[in-house]
Design an enzyme around this catalytic site. Structure first.
Site, mmCIF file in Angstrom:
data_model
loop_
_atom_site.group_PDB
_atom_site.id
_atom_site.type_symbol
_atom_site.label_atom_id
_atom_site.label_comp_id
_atom_site.label_asym_id
_atom_site.label_seq_id
_atom_site.Cartn_x
_atom_site.Cartn_y
_atom_site.Cartn_z
ATOM 1 N N GLU A 171 0.799 -1.235 0.000
ATOM 2 C CA GLU A 171 0.000 0.000 0.000
ATOM 3 C C GLU A 171 0.832 1.285 0.000
ATOM 4 O O GLU A 171 0.592 2.197 0.788
ATOM 5 C CB GLU A 171 -0.949 0.004 1.199
ATOM 6 C CG GLU A 171 -1.884 -1.180 1.179
ATOM 7 C CD GLU A 171 -2.787 -1.278 2.406
ATOM 8 O OE1 GLU A 171 -2.673 -0.433 3.305
ATOM 9 O OE2 GLU A 171 -3.607 -2.210 2.441
ATOM 10 N N ASN A 213 2.067 -5.196 -3.165
ATOM 11 C CA ASN A 213 0.652 -5.476 -2.885
ATOM 12 C C ASN A 213 -0.093 -4.166 -2.602
ATOM 13 O O ASN A 213 0.414 -3.311 -1.872
ATOM 14 C CB ASN A 213 0.586 -6.384 -1.639
ATOM 15 C CG ASN A 213 -0.787 -6.958 -1.371
ATOM 16 O OD1 ASN A 213 -1.389 -7.556 -2.261
ATOM 17 N ND2 ASN A 213 -1.277 -6.802 -0.152
ATOM 18 N N HIS A 250 -10.607 -5.853 -2.306
ATOM 19 C CA HIS A 250 -11.663 -5.683 -1.293
ATOM 20 C C HIS A 250 -12.809 -4.975 -1.994
ATOM 21 O O HIS A 250 -12.854 -3.739 -2.061
ATOM 22 C CB HIS A 250 -11.157 -4.832 -0.123
ATOM 23 C CG HIS A 250 -10.113 -5.509 0.698
ATOM 24 N ND1 HIS A 250 -10.371 -6.642 1.430
ATOM 25 C CD2 HIS A 250 -8.804 -5.228 0.901
ATOM 26 C CE1 HIS A 250 -9.270 -7.023 2.060
ATOM 27 N NE2 HIS A 250 -8.302 -6.183 1.741
ATOM 28 N N GLU A 279 -6.497 -10.487 -1.327
ATOM 29 C CA GLU A 279 -7.294 -10.270 -0.106
ATOM 30 C C GLU A 279 -8.775 -10.209 -0.461
ATOM 31 O O GLU A 279 -9.522 -9.356 0.036
ATOM 32 C CB GLU A 279 -6.851 -8.974 0.594
ATOM 33 C CG GLU A 279 -5.372 -8.944 0.944
ATOM 34 C CD GLU A 279 -4.923 -7.706 1.706
ATOM 35 O OE1 GLU A 279 -5.784 -6.948 2.208
ATOM 36 O OE2 GLU A 279 -3.701 -7.487 1.800
ATOM 37 N N ASP A 281 -12.538 -10.120 -0.857
ATOM 38 C CA ASP A 281 -13.835 -10.199 -0.173
ATOM 39 C C ASP A 281 -14.755 -9.232 -0.886
ATOM 40 O O ASP A 281 -14.300 -8.238 -1.453
ATOM 41 C CB ASP A 281 -13.735 -9.926 1.343
ATOM 42 C CG ASP A 281 -13.003 -8.649 1.734
ATOM 43 O OD1 ASP A 281 -12.797 -7.766 0.873
ATOM 44 O OD2 ASP A 281 -12.644 -8.515 2.917
HETATM 45 O O1 9MR Z 1 -7.705 -8.015 8.263
HETATM 46 C C1 9MR Z 1 -6.782 -7.208 8.975
HETATM 47 C C2 9MR Z 1 -7.433 -6.735 10.243
HETATM 48 O O2 9MR Z 1 -7.596 -7.826 11.137
HETATM 49 C C3 9MR Z 1 -6.622 -5.657 10.889
HETATM 50 O O3 9MR Z 1 -7.429 -5.114 11.873
HETATM 51 C C4 9MR Z 1 -6.272 -4.570 9.872
HETATM 52 C C5 9MR Z 1 -5.391 -3.534 10.507
HETATM 53 O O4 9MR Z 1 -4.778 -2.698 9.597
HETATM 54 O O5 9MR Z 1 -5.604 -5.152 8.775
HETATM 55 C C6 9MR Z 1 -6.441 -6.026 8.096
HETATM 56 O O6 9MR Z 1 -5.808 -6.497 6.937
HETATM 57 C C7 9MR Z 1 -5.490 -5.504 5.971
HETATM 58 C C8 9MR Z 1 -4.272 -6.000 5.241
HETATM 59 O O7 9MR Z 1 -3.236 -6.241 6.136
HETATM 60 C C9 9MR Z 1 -3.822 -5.004 4.173
HETATM 61 N N1 9MR Z 1 -4.902 -4.658 3.295
HETATM 62 C C10 9MR Z 1 -6.147 -4.251 3.924
HETATM 63 C C11 9MR Z 1 -6.601 -5.303 4.928
HETATM 64 C C12 9MR Z 1 -7.941 -4.926 5.521
HETATM 65 O O8 9MR Z 1 -7.831 -3.757 6.287
#
Ligand code: 9MR
Length: 468
Positions: A171, A213, A250, A279, A281
């Site tokens: 990111e 990513n 997402h 990722e 969903d």
């Molecule tokens: O799914 C993850 C969640 O449990 C955490 O709270 C969150 C914190 O930043 O991160 C989520 O995963 C993220 C991933 O690491 C990077 N892309 C976005 C995902 C959803 O926020």
């Protein structure tokens, strides 16, 4: 002076390096004299992982270490998936909670669970502006650059040989129309921080596939997508070691799942990198959208796998949107059937050999010394710092000073609601406005996600910090 030549040499080596998958399959053939058979579609596979494997791909899920004791969770995980991504356990705040002190217990548990069952692991993530421990957030300039590179080196070395792909950088591009980098403490160390991270990861684990990513990079015409594309093109042209690009996907089910997603995947693949959906969903899990995304990947030979971001709806970071393939009771949803059917009718991937299903031998995870606990008593302070902001939610990190064991109470104003927490032992009141977080040995920074529910102005307040 010799750098460009060296870079070119490494890139050439990388291009012709047989993948770990190929070496594994070759090793098995040599050892057993067996033949790898690609099951014909006459008998359709009955699980996502098996069907994807028949097509030379993986089908994986994000996994939370805290759920590995939940039998209903692991039954689905072990049955359906042949790849895992630790959801939070390999992030910077989890693996280096204190500067120079590394903590791998939860990540090792996931790696061990996966590899002993023949699942491949995607490491997530080595360098990111978010979920940084407090010590890293407070650094800048060359000190931060060195600390970041040391983190990449240490973590990639620890997992060397166990992680197939690394999200080396996550990111790093800004949303919006500019197509440029996101402002962050890492970006402010110099525009070359991303390639420096890739080179450090390559040196630490030369066999891992190194990925960039990001999210909101699905629409081919979006400025952000084009910005990432230009970076990958530049890296390939200069021999910066990059092997793959992850598209988080997402999706809301609306316009952010663009009709040109397939063009995006094939355009990046044409640069000479693998592409992954990392990722996935989709809000309310519409079967059609899941089918289409699966078909988009199957249509691109270098789209070598799909990872969904959790197993059951109750496991999702946005559980209120029921975006996954299994409902909270663990029952397959219509979207599951759509994905499996799409996989089963997909063509075999011509560029990748099918993975073998036999478990990869594992080395036992190194033992981590127990965290040292200072005597109870004394005081502590806690400070919030803003994290990623989305349209409907935002993240907050909290750093505790003055104690290694602590309880912090933090509150938000209703209708805001805290929905997800990490790096602590959490309890929430019934409407999600008061979070009581206790230290769990993972360090002195924890975090949480708050849904704004229409009130996007207010931010969390620390109510108390109690040591011991
Ligand atoms: O799914 C993850 C969640 O449990 C955490 O709270 C969150 C914190 O930043 O991160 C989520 O995963 C993220 C991933 O690491 C990077 N892309 C976005 C995902 C959803 O926020």
């Amino acid at each position: 002076m010799n750098q460009p030549v060296e870079a070119h040499r490494r890139a050439s080596l990388r291009r012709f390096r047989p993948s770990r998958l190929l070496l594994g399959a070759m090793g098995l053939l040599l050892a057993t004299g067996a033949t790898v058979v690609v099951t014909s579609s006459a008998q359709a596979a009955t699980t996502l992982g098996a069907s994807a494997a028949e097509r030379g791909r993986f089908f994986g899920t994000a996994v939370a270490a805290g759920k590995l004791g939940d039998g209903s969770y692991t039954t689905i995980l072990n049955r359906e998936f042949n790849q895992v991504t630790p959801e939070n356990e390999m992030k910077i705040d989890a693996t280096e909670p204190q500067r120079g002190q590394f903590s791998y217990g939860n990540a090792d548990r996931i790696v061990q669970h996966a590899r002993s069952r023949g699942m491949q692991v995607r490491g997530h993530t080595l360098a990111w502006h978010s979920q940084q421990p407090g010590w890293m957030q407070s650094l800048s300039g060359s000190t931060l650059r060195q600390a970041m590179l040391n983190h990449v080196t240490q973590v990639a070395t620890h997992f060397r040989g166990q992680v197939t792909w690394w999200d080396v950088v996550n990111e790093a591009f800004a949303d919006g129309s500019g197509g440029g980098r996101r402002d962050s403490n890492l970006q402010r160390t110099g525009n070359d921080w991303i390639e420096a991270a890739f080179r450090a990861a390559d040196a630490a684990d030369p066999d891992a596939q190194l990925c960039y990513n990001d999210y909101n990079t699905d629409n081919w015409t979006a400025a952000k997508t084009q910005g990432v594309y230009r970076m990958v093109q530049d890296f390939k042209s200069r021999g910066v070691p990059i092997d793959c690009v992850g598209f988080q996907a997402h999706f809301t089910g609306g316009s952010n799942y663009p009709s040109n997603f397939r063009t995006t995947l094939s355009s990046f693949a044409a640069l000479g990198v693998d592409v992954h959906i990392t990722e996935l969903d989709i809000r309310n899990a519409p079967a059609d959208a899941y089918r289409n995304v699966t078909n988009d990947c199957l249509a691109v030979p270098r789209c070598t796998g799909i990872t969904v971001w959790g197993i059951r709806d109750s496991d999702s970071w946005r559980s209120g949107e029921s975006p996954l393939l299994f409902n909270s009771g663990g029952t397959k949803k219509a979207a599951y059937d759509a994905v499996l059917a799409a996989l089963n009718s997909g063509a075999p991937n011509p560029t990748t050999p099918p993975p073998t299903t036999s478990p990869t031998p594992t080395t036992p995870p190194p033992t981590t010394p127990p965290p040292t606990t200072p005597p109870p008593g004394g005081s502590c302070t806690a400070q919030t710092s803003p994290g990623t902001v989305w349209g409907d939610r935002y993240n907050t990190a909290v750093t505790v000073n003055g104690a290694n064991t602590w309880t912090v109470v933090v509150s938000v104003n209703a209708p805001q609601r805290i929905t997800t927490t990490w790096s602590g032992s959490a309890s929430l009141n019934s409407n999600g406005t008061v979070l009581t977080m206790r230290s769990n040995g993972s360090g002195n920074t924890f975090g949480f996600t708050t849904m704004t529910n229409g009130n996007s102005g207010a931010r969390p307040q620390i109510t108390s910090c109690t040591a011991g």
